[in-house]
Design a protein around this motif. Structure first.
Motif, mmCIF file in Angstrom:
data_model
loop_
_atom_site.group_PDB
_atom_site.id
_atom_site.type_symbol
_atom_site.label_atom_id
_atom_site.label_comp_id
_atom_site.label_asym_id
_atom_site.label_seq_id
_atom_site.Cartn_x
_atom_site.Cartn_y
_atom_site.Cartn_z
ATOM 1 N N UNK A 155 54.735 -3.586 41.649
ATOM 2 C CA UNK A 155 54.889 -2.147 41.897
ATOM 3 C C UNK A 155 54.330 -1.746 43.265
ATOM 4 N N UNK A 156 53.214 -2.372 43.647
ATOM 5 C CA UNK A 156 52.634 -2.031 44.956
ATOM 6 C C UNK A 156 53.626 -2.394 46.065
ATOM 7 N N UNK A 157 54.225 -3.588 45.937
ATOM 8 C CA UNK A 157 55.157 -4.012 46.982
ATOM 9 C C UNK A 157 56.436 -3.179 46.993
ATOM 10 N N UNK A 158 56.846 -2.734 45.806
ATOM 11 C CA UNK A 158 58.100 -1.987 45.739
ATOM 12 C C UNK A 158 57.939 -0.506 46.099
ATOM 13 N N UNK A 159 56.693 0.003 45.970
ATOM 14 C CA UNK A 159 56.475 1.426 46.263
ATOM 15 C C UNK A 159 56.737 1.672 47.751
ATOM 16 N N UNK A 160 57.323 2.829 47.990
ATOM 17 C CA UNK A 160 57.705 3.151 49.356
ATOM 18 C C UNK A 160 56.520 3.819 50.068
ATOM 19 N N UNK A 161 55.505 3.039 50.439
ATOM 20 C CA UNK A 161 54.258 3.641 50.931
ATOM 21 C C UNK A 161 54.240 3.894 52.441
ATOM 22 N N UNK A 162 55.250 3.385 53.124
ATOM 23 C CA UNK A 162 55.342 3.626 54.568
ATOM 24 C C UNK A 162 54.051 3.284 55.294
ATOM 25 N N UNK A 163 53.583 4.249 56.091
ATOM 26 C CA UNK A 163 52.395 3.987 56.914
ATOM 27 C C UNK A 163 51.089 4.122 56.130
ATOM 28 N N UNK A 164 51.184 4.428 54.846
ATOM 29 C CA UNK A 164 49.947 4.538 54.038
ATOM 30 C C UNK A 164 49.422 3.168 53.591
ATOM 31 N N UNK A 165 50.225 2.138 53.809
ATOM 32 C CA UNK A 165 49.745 0.787 53.470
ATOM 33 C C UNK A 165 48.531 0.472 54.340
ATOM 34 N N UNK A 166 47.445 0.085 53.693
ATOM 35 C CA UNK A 166 46.251 -0.271 54.472
ATOM 36 C C UNK A 166 45.651 -1.580 53.922
ATOM 37 N N UNK A 167 44.528 -1.961 54.480
ATOM 38 C CA UNK A 167 43.916 -3.238 54.114
ATOM 39 C C UNK A 167 43.548 -3.294 52.629
ATOM 40 N N UNK A 168 42.988 -2.182 52.132
ATOM 41 C CA UNK A 168 42.591 -2.153 50.715
ATOM 42 C C UNK A 168 43.790 -2.343 49.792
ATOM 43 N N UNK A 169 44.887 -1.653 50.126
ATOM 44 C CA UNK A 169 46.076 -1.748 49.273
ATOM 45 C C UNK A 169 46.626 -3.178 49.285
ATOM 46 N N UNK A 170 46.615 -3.794 50.463
ATOM 47 C CA UNK A 170 47.079 -5.196 50.538
ATOM 48 C C UNK A 170 46.177 -6.103 49.714
ATOM 49 N N UNK A 171 44.871 -5.829 49.754
ATOM 50 C CA UNK A 171 43.981 -6.693 48.961
ATOM 51 C C UNK A 171 44.184 -6.440 47.464
ATOM 52 N N UNK A 172 44.472 -5.184 47.076
ATOM 53 C CA UNK A 172 44.777 -4.915 45.655
ATOM 54 C C UNK A 172 45.991 -5.712 45.211
#
Ligand SMILES: [Fe+2]
Ligand SMILES: [Fe+2]
Length: 223
Positions: free
Chosen positions: A42-59
């Motif tokens: 779900x994280x990868x499929x969500x359309x987060x645009x520029x809100x993707x940050x280091x924490x989200x990638x680690x999650x």
């Protein structure tokens, strides 16, 4: 609070029953793996645009690792489980309901947020939805995983999930920090969305109970 205590009691009974029956325990671990895998996807499929940050990638990495952790833990219960023991519903406990709980939560949170953030762009709405859904799931995981660990110890089962619990606690804290930062009305929204999740979880728990207590061999048609 009353509902919370009721859920704790019901989860304790449910998990004890599952741990005592290896055929069910294998499916339970596979179900946890499936839910963790869905979380990472779900994280990868969500359309987060520029809100993707280091924490989200680690999650995303950690949820994927949890999926693998639960999958490989199955061997501690059944060393002969085949390599291709997949996520088909027959290999899960209440498989369709597990899928639906997660999907429905996503849909309902998005619907709720759309009413309050009508003028926001799509990425921001997806980002907020990701934050709230993750927060609610992490809170629920915190409850279920802690009870699961207690029961594993009580029944002297070789599986130990304390490392996963620690990472989920870290996620919960980080997500909460982000919610506070991006939504000034977070307390009102969290309260309403928690009620929404509680109702959905109540439905899901019912389905799990039906499967576990209606089948003595772990074979059932309830999904
Ligand atoms: Fe996780
Ligand atoms: Fe997590």
């Amino acid at each position: 609070m009353q509902k919370r205590n009721e859920h704790i009691r019901r989860i304790e009974i449910l998990l004890e029953e599952i741990i005592k029956k290896p055929a069910l325990h294998v499916k339970w671990l596979n179900t946890l793996s499936y839910l963790e895998h869905m979380g990472a996807k779900k994280i990868h499929k969500a359309n987060l645009g520029l809100y993707i940050n280091e924490r989200i990638l680690s999650h995303a990495c950690e949820e994927a690792r949890h999926a693998y952790f639960y999958k490989k833990s199955i061997r501690k219960i059944d060393p002969n489980i085949p390599e291709d023991f997949n996520y088909s519903y027959i290999n899960l406990i209440a498989g369709f309901s597990s899928f639906k709980y997660f999907q429905q939560l996503d849909l309902e949170v998005l619907k709720y947020l759309k009413n309050f953030f009508k003028d926001s762009n799509k990425s921001f709405l997806s980002f907020l939805c990701y934050l709230y859904v993750t927060y609610l799931i992490e809170e629920r995981a915190d409850m279920v995983f802690n009870i699961y660990q207690e029961r594993l110890e009580k029944l002297q089962n070789p599986i130990n999930i304390t490392s996963v619990i620690k990472e989920e606690e870290k996620h919960l804290k980080e997500i909460f920090d982000m919610i506070q930062k991006f939504d000034p009305k977070y307390d009102q929204h969290l309260m309403e969305l928690s009620n929404l999740e509680t109702n959905l979880f109540d439905w899901y728990l019912n389905r799990l109970e039906k499967v576990v207590f209606r089948s003595s061999e772990g074979l059932t048609t309830v999904h």
